[in-house]
Design a protein around this motif. Sequence first.
Motif, mmCIF file in Angstrom:
data_model
loop_
_atom_site.group_PDB
_atom_site.id
_atom_site.type_symbol
_atom_site.label_atom_id
_atom_site.label_comp_id
_atom_site.label_asym_id
_atom_site.label_seq_id
_atom_site.Cartn_x
_atom_site.Cartn_y
_atom_site.Cartn_z
ATOM 1 N N ARG A 123 0.804 -1.216 0.000
ATOM 2 C CA ARG A 123 0.000 0.000 0.000
ATOM 3 C C ARG A 123 0.841 1.272 0.000
ATOM 4 N NH1 ARG A 123 -2.319 -4.435 1.634
ATOM 5 N NH2 ARG A 123 -4.575 -4.626 1.725
ATOM 6 N N ARG A 124 2.140 1.145 0.027
ATOM 7 C CA ARG A 124 3.017 2.313 0.078
ATOM 8 C C ARG A 124 2.907 3.161 -1.176
ATOM 9 N NH1 ARG A 124 8.687 0.770 2.033
ATOM 10 N NH2 ARG A 124 7.454 0.487 3.904
ATOM 11 N N ILE A 125 2.838 2.512 -2.328
ATOM 12 C CA ILE A 125 2.724 3.261 -3.583
ATOM 13 C C ILE A 125 1.435 4.071 -3.597
ATOM 14 C CG2 ILE A 125 2.507 3.077 -6.093
ATOM 15 C CD1 ILE A 125 4.300 0.638 -6.005
ATOM 16 N N LEU A 126 0.327 3.446 -3.232
ATOM 17 C CA LEU A 126 -0.947 4.152 -3.189
ATOM 18 C C LEU A 126 -0.887 5.334 -2.228
ATOM 19 C CD1 LEU A 126 -3.466 1.168 -3.130
ATOM 20 C CD2 LEU A 126 -3.292 2.912 -4.917
ATOM 21 N N ASP B 175 -1.048 -19.474 -20.542
ATOM 22 C CA ASP B 175 -0.621 -18.574 -19.470
ATOM 23 C C ASP B 175 0.076 -19.367 -18.359
ATOM 24 O OD1 ASP B 175 -1.904 -16.619 -20.915
ATOM 25 O OD2 ASP B 175 -3.620 -16.443 -19.553
ATOM 26 N N TYR B 176 0.703 -18.610 -17.463
ATOM 27 C CA TYR B 176 1.383 -19.207 -16.313
ATOM 28 C C TYR B 176 0.743 -18.707 -15.018
ATOM 29 C CZ TYR B 176 5.104 -20.488 -19.590
ATOM 30 O OH TYR B 176 5.814 -21.006 -20.649
ATOM 31 N N PRO B 177 0.775 -19.518 -13.952
ATOM 32 C CA PRO B 177 0.247 -19.068 -12.657
ATOM 33 C C PRO B 177 1.188 -18.051 -12.017
ATOM 34 C CG PRO B 177 1.247 -21.229 -12.436
ATOM 35 C CD PRO B 177 1.262 -20.908 -13.912
ATOM 36 N N GLU B 178 0.693 -17.381 -10.991
ATOM 37 C CA GLU B 178 1.467 -16.329 -10.329
ATOM 38 C C GLU B 178 2.826 -16.806 -9.823
ATOM 39 O OE1 GLU B 178 -1.436 -15.010 -7.381
ATOM 40 O OE2 GLU B 178 -1.355 -13.052 -8.328
ATOM 41 N N GLU B 179 2.908 -18.057 -9.442
ATOM 42 C CA GLU B 179 4.162 -18.582 -8.887
ATOM 43 C C GLU B 179 5.326 -18.464 -9.878
ATOM 44 O OE1 GLU B 179 0.727 -19.935 -6.817
ATOM 45 O OE2 GLU B 179 1.256 -20.257 -8.923
ATOM 46 N N MET B 180 5.009 -18.411 -11.172
ATOM 47 C CA MET B 180 6.062 -18.334 -12.189
ATOM 48 C C MET B 180 6.784 -16.987 -12.179
ATOM 49 S SD MET B 180 7.751 -19.864 -14.535
ATOM 50 C CE MET B 180 6.803 -21.388 -14.780
ATOM 51 N N MET B 181 6.207 -15.978 -11.516
ATOM 52 C CA MET B 181 6.864 -14.673 -11.447
ATOM 53 C C MET B 181 8.257 -14.775 -10.845
ATOM 54 S SD MET B 181 4.042 -11.789 -10.396
ATOM 55 C CE MET B 181 4.000 -12.323 -8.676
ATOM 56 N N GLU B 182 8.404 -15.645 -9.868
ATOM 57 C CA GLU B 182 9.692 -15.805 -9.184
ATOM 58 C C GLU B 182 10.793 -16.185 -10.163
ATOM 59 O OE1 GLU B 182 10.134 -15.513 -5.879
ATOM 60 O OE2 GLU B 182 8.044 -15.322 -5.215
ATOM 61 N N THR C 66 -4.290 -3.102 -12.673
ATOM 62 C CA THR C 66 -5.115 -3.732 -11.633
ATOM 63 C C THR C 66 -4.281 -4.271 -10.475
ATOM 64 O OG1 THR C 66 -5.126 -5.858 -12.800
ATOM 65 C CG2 THR C 66 -6.957 -4.355 -13.250
ATOM 66 N N THR C 67 -2.958 -4.332 -10.636
ATOM 67 C CA THR C 67 -2.104 -4.747 -9.521
ATOM 68 C C THR C 67 -2.159 -3.736 -8.372
ATOM 69 O OG1 THR C 67 -0.186 -3.747 -10.619
ATOM 70 C CG2 THR C 67 -0.515 -6.123 -10.908
ATOM 71 N N LEU C 68 -2.603 -2.501 -8.671
ATOM 72 C CA LEU C 68 -2.816 -1.522 -7.605
ATOM 73 C C LEU C 68 -4.098 -1.820 -6.832
ATOM 74 C CD1 LEU C 68 -1.782 1.745 -9.462
ATOM 75 C CD2 LEU C 68 -0.753 0.916 -7.331
ATOM 76 N N ILE C 69 -5.016 -2.533 -7.472
ATOM 77 C CA ILE C 69 -6.288 -2.878 -6.834
ATOM 78 C C ILE C 69 -6.144 -4.119 -5.957
ATOM 79 C CG2 ILE C 69 -8.678 -3.587 -7.269
ATOM 80 C CD1 ILE C 69 -8.518 -1.947 -9.889
ATOM 81 N N ASN C 70 -5.406 -5.124 -6.465
ATOM 82 C CA ASN C 70 -5.240 -6.344 -5.649
ATOM 83 C C ASN C 70 -3.957 -6.304 -4.813
ATOM 84 O OD1 ASN C 70 -3.117 -7.091 -7.420
ATOM 85 N ND2 ASN C 70 -4.496 -8.290 -8.714
ATOM 86 N N HIS C 71 -3.305 -5.141 -4.793
ATOM 87 C CA HIS C 71 -2.169 -4.883 -3.898
ATOM 88 C C HIS C 71 -0.974 -5.814 -4.156
ATOM 89 C CE1 HIS C 71 -5.079 -2.363 -1.971
ATOM 90 N NE2 HIS C 71 -5.785 -3.384 -1.518
ATOM 91 N N ARG D 258 5.129 -6.177 -4.963
ATOM 92 C CA ARG D 258 5.718 -7.516 -5.028
ATOM 93 C C ARG D 258 6.288 -7.770 -6.419
ATOM 94 N NH1 ARG D 258 8.788 -11.452 -3.393
ATOM 95 N NH2 ARG D 258 8.086 -13.528 -3.966
ATOM 96 N N VAL D 259 5.529 -7.412 -7.441
ATOM 97 C CA VAL D 259 5.994 -7.583 -8.821
ATOM 98 C C VAL D 259 7.272 -6.789 -9.041
ATOM 99 C CG1 VAL D 259 5.471 -7.101 -11.244
ATOM 100 C CG2 VAL D 259 3.707 -8.082 -9.771
ATOM 101 N N LEU D 260 7.274 -5.536 -8.644
ATOM 102 C CA LEU D 260 8.439 -4.677 -8.875
ATOM 103 C C LEU D 260 9.672 -5.167 -8.115
ATOM 104 C CD1 LEU D 260 6.725 -1.163 -8.783
ATOM 105 C CD2 LEU D 260 7.582 -2.403 -10.796
#
Length: 270
Positions: free
Chosen positions: A24-27, A162-169, A183-188, A192-194
Motif C-alpha cells: 500500500r506504500r505506492i498508493l 498462461d502461467y500461474p502467479e508462482e512463475m513470477m519468481e 489492476t495490480t494496484l487494486i489487488n495490492h 511484489r511484482v516490482l
Amino acid sequence: MVLRHLAPRGFFLCQGSARMEGNRRILSDIVASIREDAEIREVGLGRLFSCVVSKFVGLSSTLGGCEEERERQMRYKAATALELSSLAFSEDTFEASLGLSAIKSLIEVDEAGLFDINASLLITKIGRDRRVTIIGHFPFVEKLKGMAKGLWVIERRPKEGDYPEEMMEESLPSSDLVCISGTTLINHTLERVLSLCRRDAFKILLGPSTPLSSVLFDYGIDVLSGILVTSEGRLLSLVREGANFRRIKREGVVRLVSLAKDRSALWRAL
C-alpha cells in the motif's frame, strides 16, 4: 503527520509512506501527491468498471462482486473524492477498485507531457527479440508470440498458454521487458511484482486502471500507458451498462495516452 480521512464504513487512511505496509506504500504516496480534494459529482458502477467524477474523471476495472448499484451510489456520493480514495487500501477488491477511481479523479495530468500511442504497439516494438513478462492477459499477447525471445504471461486465473502467479519468481528476474496491469494496484500486488524485477528491466504499467501519476516513476516504472476521458456523460452510461473496454474505446469516450519517465530512454528502447 498522520491524516485521517473519514470514509464510508469507517475505513480510514493514514498518509505517509513510512506508515504504510508493503503493497500500500505506492498508493499512499500517490494520495499524498494530490494537491486538493473535490466533491464527488457522480459515481458510476458496473459489472466491469467503476467511475468516479470529481475534479476530473477516474476509471478503474471492477474486481470482485458488487452490491446493487443504487445502494452503493447513495452511500458513496456523500463522501469527497479524497475520503473515498481511502477505499483503495481495502482488502475488498470491489471497494479498492472504487477507491482507485476516486484517486484518479483527483490527479491533475500535464497533457503536454503525454504522447498518443497504443500500448500494444509500444510493447510489440520494445519486446521484439527480448525476454518479456506480462502480468495480466492482454489482447496483444498473440502478437508477441514468435517475436519475443521469451514470453511469460502471468495470470491469477490462467488461460491456455498462461502461467500461474508462482512463475513470477522465475520469469521476472530474467525479463528485459515487464508489462504490468494497472489492476495490480487494486489487488495490492504491484510492489511484489516490482521487487522481483531487475533494476535495468524496462517496466510499463498499463491498462485503463493505470493512474497517470509521476509518483510511479519513483518506484521504477518507465512508462505509464492509460487513458484520458473525453466524454464524461457517455462513459458513465457505458460503465453502468456493463460495457467492456473494447466497446468503450470504439465509442470514442477515452483517449489512449502514455507518459514516459525519460522520453529519450523510451526512444532508445524502441
